[in-house]
Design a protein around this motif. Structure first.
Motif, short mmCIF file in Angstrom:
data_model
loop_
_atom_site.label_atom_id
_atom_site.label_comp_id
_atom_site.label_asym_id
_atom_site.label_seq_id
_atom_site.Cartn_x
_atom_site.Cartn_y
_atom_site.Cartn_z
N LEU A 175 0.78 -1.40 -0.16
CA LEU A 175 0.26 -0.03 -0.22
C LEU A 175 0.88 1.25 -0.43
N LEU A 176 1.99 0.97 0.04
CA LEU A 176 3.39 1.90 0.31
C LEU A 176 2.72 2.84 -1.08
N LEU A 177 2.92 1.76 -2.52
CA LEU A 177 2.75 2.35 -4.05
C LEU A 177 1.65 3.46 -3.82
N ILE A 178 0.24 3.22 -2.88
CA ILE A 178 -0.62 4.20 -3.31
C ILE A 178 -0.32 4.92 -2.54
N ALA A 179 0.42 4.87 -2.22
CA ALA A 179 0.96 7.13 -1.41
C ALA A 179 1.50 7.29 -2.21
N ALA A 180 2.63 6.64 -3.08
CA ALA A 180 3.23 6.68 -4.62
C ALA A 180 2.54 7.93 -5.31
N ALA A 181 1.61 7.08 -5.61
CA ALA A 181 1.25 7.57 -6.83
C ALA A 181 0.52 8.24 -6.52
N ARG A 182 -0.04 8.71 -5.30
CA ARG A 182 -0.65 9.95 -5.10
C ARG A 182 -0.05 11.25 -4.92
N GLY A 183 1.52 10.67 -4.93
CA GLY A 183 2.61 11.88 -4.35
C GLY A 183 2.58 12.26 -3.00
N GLN A 184 1.73 11.55 -2.24
CA GLN A 184 2.13 11.35 -0.76
C GLN A 184 3.33 10.52 -0.19
N GLY A 192 5.96 5.46 7.57
CA GLY A 192 6.03 3.76 7.17
C GLY A 192 6.74 2.96 6.91
N CYS A 193 7.96 3.48 6.63
CA CYS A 193 9.63 3.10 7.06
C CYS A 193 10.19 3.18 8.42
N GLY A 194 9.76 4.21 9.12
CA GLY A 194 10.79 4.83 10.01
C GLY A 194 10.57 3.78 11.49
N VAL A 195 9.16 3.44 11.56
CA VAL A 195 8.49 3.16 12.47
C VAL A 195 9.04 1.65 12.17
N PRO A 196 8.98 0.70 11.48
CA PRO A 196 8.97 -0.61 11.74
C PRO A 196 11.34 -0.65 12.12
N LEU A 197 11.59 0.35 11.59
CA LEU A 197 12.95 0.11 11.80
C LEU A 197 13.10 1.28 12.79
N ALA A 198 12.78 1.43 13.83
CA ALA A 198 12.71 1.89 14.69
C ALA A 198 12.44 0.69 15.94
N LEU A 199 11.06 0.35 14.99
CA LEU A 199 11.19 -0.41 16.55
C LEU A 199 12.29 -2.21 16.88
N THR A 200 12.36 -1.71 15.43
CA THR A 200 13.68 -3.09 15.05
C THR A 200 14.57 -3.10 15.67
N ALA A 201 15.21 -1.55 16.12
CA ALA A 201 16.00 -1.34 16.46
C ALA A 201 15.80 -1.04 17.85
N ALA A 202 14.67 -1.14 17.81
CA ALA A 202 14.85 -0.97 20.07
C ALA A 202 14.27 -2.72 20.63
N ALA A 203 14.10 -3.35 19.62
CA ALA A 203 14.00 -5.65 20.15
C ALA A 203 15.64 -5.31 19.71
N TRP A 204 16.07 -5.08 19.03
CA TRP A 204 17.47 -5.82 18.98
C TRP A 204 18.15 -6.33 20.33
N PRO A 205 18.69 -5.50 20.90
CA PRO A 205 19.12 -5.62 21.80
C PRO A 205 19.09 -6.16 23.36
#
Length: 451
Positions: A190-199, A206-219
């Motif tokens: 669904l990120l592609l829908i946002a891209a098609a609408r220029g959002q 959308g990418c930052g939240v899972p990356l931040a949670l992964t960084a928090a979970a890793w240690p």
């Protein structure tokens, strides 16, 4: 008041009669699915490996220890999902499972309400009980609850994302989508829908939240790298069980590789053609574009990737609801034959005709997804050819009657405007000939499991 409901003093409209009939059916179906069927459970238990992994995480033990040679459900969530879902193991397994069933049921009910709001219906319309009954009668909702999967929460995330995306609250939309991706990447397309609408701001959260949670979970995890060294390679493989993707059924039936790839290539071309027509001619029709394009993208993901399970089809509910739009691509019987294939809870296994019944049961999901994509391409392609022949492409692909016919849901008003009060019922309503779905004031627009 009760007697008034039992024996009205004036004639009921058709919509009122249908609504009164559907509500008891819908409510009792919901109660049965949640408190009887789901609590009873089934031999397939998606929740046990998730609970065990959460328990191990809370106790500082390795999480990614599944034996992938077995056909039992495995723990496949990434470190970010492990961090989010770990609290389920604070209490004992049985009570935790019941609460998780209830959580998903509530999430589906909220998603049902948001889906009504998205298409400008209220709980007083006949669409409300009809949609609720259809959702809880489907395989995807039943097995999500019975197997105790997280799909109900993902559906809620999808509906919140669509509302926020249409309201152009990009960062919040991305944050909600990012939370779902952190647990399962089902909705990542669904990120592609946002891209098609220029959002583009959607991508930040959308990418930052899972990356931040992964960084928090890793240690906090004993073996976070196990997800990338063991789980990801397993997910990249095509398994020949519990898999309704083209590659899964091809492996089960022993199709040659060239034929499998050829079928996938043809379907991919149909998907690309549909998405191009939607992007080129329907971007300004926001609700139609967002819901239809997202449905095409998600269906293609289920069908063309290495794993597609029947109960993923829950994520197609917003697409299926577009049938109420006058330019919907689903207003034809082949579309609903396809939808029956992947939503029906019916089992086609036969004691008398075992081979035929087994093939029908195993292939109906794959054929359903494929037929749906074919129908979308054919409808849009036919509209394109008709508009080109008529020399009206600059006006779009919709025919005149689609543009001028009154919307059965009522007039669209600008976002933020004060809704007009509904008009007094006319003679048709008094005679009981009202439309089956009542118009409502507009809101702010903003597994295949083989036995």
């Amino acid at each position: 008041m009760l007697l008034r409901q039992l024996e009205p003093r004036t004639a009921r409209t058709t919509a009122e009669v249908i609504r009164f009939a559907l509500w008891p059916l819908a409510v009792m179906t919901v109660l049965h699915r949640v408190f009887i069927k789901a609590v009873n459970g089934f031999v397939t238990d998606d929740y046990r490996p998730v609970y065990n992994a959460s328990f191990q995480f809370l106790n500082g033990n390795p999480v990614y220890t599944a034996n992938f040679d077995s056909v039992d459900p495995h723990y496949l969530y990434p470190p970010s999902g492990t961090l989010l879902i770990a609290p389920i193991a604070i209490i004992d397994y049985e009570k935790s499972r019941w609460l998780f069933i209830l959580l998903n049921a509530v999430a589906i009910l909220i998603a049902w309400y948001l889906l009504l709001k998205l298409f400008r219906y209220t709980v007083n319309s006949v669409a409300a009980p009809a949609l609720l009954l259809a959702m809880f009668a489907s395989e995807t909702v039943i097995n999500t609850l019975v197997f105790t999967n997280v799909n109900g929460c993902l559906l809620l995330g999808e509906l919140i994302f669509l509302h926020l995306l249409l309201a152009r609250r990009d960062l919040w939309a991305g944050a909600v989508l990012g939370l779902t991706i952190a647990v399962k990447p089902t909705l990542a397309p669904l990120l592609l829908i946002a891209a098609a609408r220029g959002q583009w701001k959607v991508f930040l959260t959308g990418c930052g939240v899972p990356l931040a949670l992964t960084a928090a979970a890793w240690p906090l995890m004993e073996d976070p790298e196990g997800f990338f060294t063991r789980v990801v390679p397993y997910l990249a493989e095509t398994r020949d069980y519990f898999n309704s993707a083209i590659s899964g059924n091809a492996a089960y039936y022993g199709l040659p590789q060239w034929l499998t790839v050829g079928i996938q290539a043809v379907m991919a071309l149909l998907v690309l053609g549909s998405l191009w027509l939607l992007y080129r001619y329907y971007r300004e029709d926001e609700l139609f574009f967002v819901c239809t394009a997202s449905g095409v993208l998600l269906t293609a993901t289920f069908l063309l990737t290495s794993l597609g399970q029947m109960y993923y089809s829950m994520m197609l509910f917003p697409f299926l609801m577009t049938v109420v739009l006058r330019n919907s691509v689903l207003r034809n019987w082949p579309a609903w034959l396809a939808i029956f294939g992947f939503l029906s809870y019916d089992k086609w296994l036969s004691d008398r005709w075992q081979d035929v019944g087994r093939n029908l049961e195993y292939l109906r999901i794959t054929f359903g997804w494929g037929l749906l994509l074919l129908v979308v391409f054919c409808v849009l392609g036919d509209r394109y050819l008709a508009a080109r022949a008529a020399g009206t492409l600059e006006k779009g692909l919709d025919q005149d009657w689609m543009r001028t016919a009154p919307d059965p849901r009522g007039p669209v008003e600008p976002v933020g405007s004060t809704p007009k009060p509904p008009a007094a019922p006319g003679p048709a309503a008094a005679n009981g000939t009202a439309a089956a779905i009542e118009p409502t004031p507009p809101a702010e627009v903003p597994a295949g499991h083989r036995p």
